[in-house]
Design a protein around this motif. Structure first.
Motif, PDB file in Angstrom:
ATOM      1  N   ASP A  94       0.833  -1.206   0.000  1.00  0.00           N
ATOM      2  CA  ASP A  94       0.000   0.000   0.000  1.00  0.00           C
ATOM      3  C   ASP A  94       0.869   1.257   0.000  1.00  0.00           C
ATOM      4  O   ASP A  94       0.582   2.236  -0.700  1.00  0.00           O
ATOM      5  CB  ASP A  94      -0.911   0.020   1.226  1.00  0.00           C
ATOM      6  CG  ASP A  94      -2.256  -0.649   0.967  1.00  0.00           C
ATOM      7  OD1 ASP A  94      -2.356  -1.400  -0.026  1.00  0.00           O
ATOM      8  OD2 ASP A  94      -3.182  -0.418   1.756  1.00  0.00           O
ATOM      9  N   ALA A  95       1.919   1.231   0.825  1.00  0.00           N
ATOM     10  CA  ALA A  95       2.797   2.396   0.934  1.00  0.00           C
ATOM     11  C   ALA A  95       3.529   2.686  -0.368  1.00  0.00           C
ATOM     12  O   ALA A  95       3.865   3.838  -0.662  1.00  0.00           O
ATOM     13  CB  ALA A  95       3.799   2.183   2.067  1.00  0.00           C
ATOM     14  N   LEU A  96       3.781   1.643  -1.154  1.00  0.00           N
ATOM     15  CA  LEU A  96       4.532   1.802  -2.403  1.00  0.00           C
ATOM     16  C   LEU A  96       3.637   2.017  -3.609  1.00  0.00           C
ATOM     17  O   LEU A  96       4.131   2.255  -4.718  1.00  0.00           O
ATOM     18  CB  LEU A  96       5.412   0.567  -2.640  1.00  0.00           C
ATOM     19  CG  LEU A  96       6.441   0.240  -1.557  1.00  0.00           C
ATOM     20  CD1 LEU A  96       7.206  -1.028  -1.927  1.00  0.00           C
ATOM     21  CD2 LEU A  96       7.401   1.405  -1.347  1.00  0.00           C
ATOM     22  N   ALA A  97       2.326   1.934  -3.416  1.00  0.00           N
ATOM     23  CA  ALA A  97       1.398   1.961  -4.551  1.00  0.00           C
ATOM     24  C   ALA A  97       1.453   3.269  -5.330  1.00  0.00           C
ATOM     25  O   ALA A  97       1.324   3.273  -6.558  1.00  0.00           O
ATOM     26  CB  ALA A  97      -0.025   1.697  -4.062  1.00  0.00           C
ATOM     27  N   ASP A  98       1.649   4.377  -4.632  1.00  0.00           N
ATOM     28  CA  ASP A  98       1.719   5.683  -5.284  1.00  0.00           C
ATOM     29  C   ASP A  98       3.132   6.228  -5.135  1.00  0.00           C
ATOM     30  O   ASP A  98       3.489   6.755  -4.079  1.00  0.00           O
ATOM     31  CB  ASP A  98       0.715   6.646  -4.653  1.00  0.00           C
ATOM     32  CG  ASP A  98       0.731   8.024  -5.308  1.00  0.00           C
ATOM     33  OD1 ASP A  98       1.511   8.225  -6.259  1.00  0.00           O
ATOM     34  OD2 ASP A  98      -0.044   8.889  -4.860  1.00  0.00           O
ATOM     35  N   PRO A  99       3.959   6.117  -6.196  1.00  0.00           N
ATOM     36  CA  PRO A  99       5.368   6.536  -6.080  1.00  0.00           C
ATOM     37  C   PRO A  99       5.532   7.987  -5.630  1.00  0.00           C
ATOM     38  O   PRO A  99       6.510   8.315  -4.948  1.00  0.00           O
ATOM     39  CB  PRO A  99       5.904   6.334  -7.503  1.00  0.00           C
ATOM     40  CG  PRO A  99       5.018   5.280  -8.095  1.00  0.00           C
ATOM     41  CD  PRO A  99       3.661   5.534  -7.515  1.00  0.00           C
ATOM     42  N   ALA A 100       4.585   8.847  -5.980  1.00  0.00           N
ATOM     43  CA  ALA A 100       4.713  10.258  -5.615  1.00  0.00           C
ATOM     44  C   ALA A 100       4.612  10.483  -4.114  1.00  0.00           C
ATOM     45  O   ALA A 100       5.120  11.483  -3.593  1.00  0.00           O
ATOM     46  CB  ALA A 100       3.641  11.078  -6.334  1.00  0.00           C
ATOM     47  N   HIS A 101       3.954   9.565  -3.411  1.00  0.00           N
ATOM     48  CA  HIS A 101       3.781   9.719  -1.968  1.00  0.00           C
ATOM     49  C   HIS A 101       4.414   8.574  -1.174  1.00  0.00           C
ATOM     50  O   HIS A 101       4.128   8.406   0.006  1.00  0.00           O
ATOM     51  CB  HIS A 101       2.290   9.816  -1.627  1.00  0.00           C
ATOM     52  CG  HIS A 101       1.630  11.023  -2.231  1.00  0.00           C
ATOM     53  ND1 HIS A 101       0.979  10.982  -3.440  1.00  0.00           N
ATOM     54  CD2 HIS A 101       1.540  12.310  -1.787  1.00  0.00           C
ATOM     55  CE1 HIS A 101       0.507  12.197  -3.717  1.00  0.00           C
ATOM     56  NE2 HIS A 101       0.834  13.012  -2.731  1.00  0.00           N
ATOM     57  N   ALA A 102       5.249   7.785  -1.823  1.00  0.00           N
ATOM     58  CA  ALA A 102       5.888   6.659  -1.150  1.00  0.00           C
ATOM     59  C   ALA A 102       6.918   7.157  -0.133  1.00  0.00           C
ATOM     60  O   ALA A 102       7.473   8.253  -0.288  1.00  0.00           O
ATOM     61  CB  ALA A 102       6.563   5.754  -2.173  1.00  0.00           C
TER      62      ALA A 102
END
Length: 253
Positions: A94-102
């Motif tokens: 889940d934490a890595l799902a959106d690279p912009a907010h990882a």
């Protein structure tokens, strides 16, 4: 967070009568439910039920065996468990799902089986503003009352990321483009001199066995903490403190 997330990735399970009472008494914590073994009674159990009722927390009964399974500890559950919502806990994917907010800086715990060390790492990393701490479900001390005590309660609020094993985490993180760094007293470059780039993972290995093979094969570079006075190494929690505050120092300069 998706609806498919396992309860193990949403809650910290507290067991034992005193720890459950303490959780219910802490209004900064959200307690999802309390489970009490069937047939269990007495003054303390009544106090737990009353405290739960005061906060509108569900109380369920289950077999003593089921309570032991939920607690994951067959000796110290005392017939009572509570699920406490860990607001910042989530699966690593889940934490890595959106690279912009990882997360930018991540600690990966690999084989740390001493609860005191895990608790102290959670406390220090959270205090230093580390974005994520990977605590695998297997091979690392579970987030239980011993870890919670060692963290001084910070474990409930730490940015914990969950995976099945450290090897799974190492694979996911390298595929997501994170370099993995390990601490090694013999490494020629120190943590104070290395350039970590915009994001990195720092692996903290077992107190006795070091890194697991699946993780070791994915290490991009080993780094040292300079030692003086004939000292060969630091306890893993102490090493984590030095590392975390070096990372914080870099953000402040």
């Amino acid at each position: 967070m998706t609806a498919e997330v396992s309860p193990k990735d949403r809650f910290v399970t507290v067991y034992g009568r005193k720890p459950v009472l303490e959780a219910l008494a802490d209004f900064d914590l959200r307690v999802d439910k309390v489970v009490i073994a069937e047939g269990l009674g007495g003054a303390v159990i009544e106090e737990i039920k009353e405290a739960a009722a005061d906060r509108a927390v569900r109380v369920q009964r289950a077999s003593a065996h089921r309570v032991k399974v939920l607690a994951g500890n067959g000796r110290h559950d005392q017939g009572v468990v509570a699920d406490v919502v860990a607001r910042k806990m989530r699966p690593l994917d889940d934490a890595l799902a959106d690279p912009a907010h990882a997360p930018r800086n991540i600690l990966l715990l690999d084989g740390l089986t001493t609860p005191a060390n895990v608790g102290m790492v959670l406390r220090t990393a959270t205090a230093a503003g580390i974005d994520g701490i990977v605590v695998p479900h297997r091979g690392v001390a579970g987030i239980d009352p011993l870890v919670i005590k060692a963290s001084a309660g910070v474990a409930f609020h730490a940015p914990v990321l969950r995976t099945r094993t450290a090897g799974d985490a190492a694979e996911m993180l390298t595929e997501a483009g994170y370099p993995l760094y390990a601490l090694d007293a013999a490494a020629p470059e120190s943590i104070f001199d290395a350039d970590f780039g915009s994001r990195a993972v720092f692996v903290l290995g077992s107190e006795t066995a070091g890194l697991s093979e699946d993780v070791r094969l994915r290490i991009a570079q080993s780094l040292s903490i300079p030692m003086r006075g004939g000292v060969e190494s630091l306890n893993v929690a102490s090493a984590a403190s030095v590392l975390c505050y070096e990372l914080l120092r870099r953000t402040l300069t």
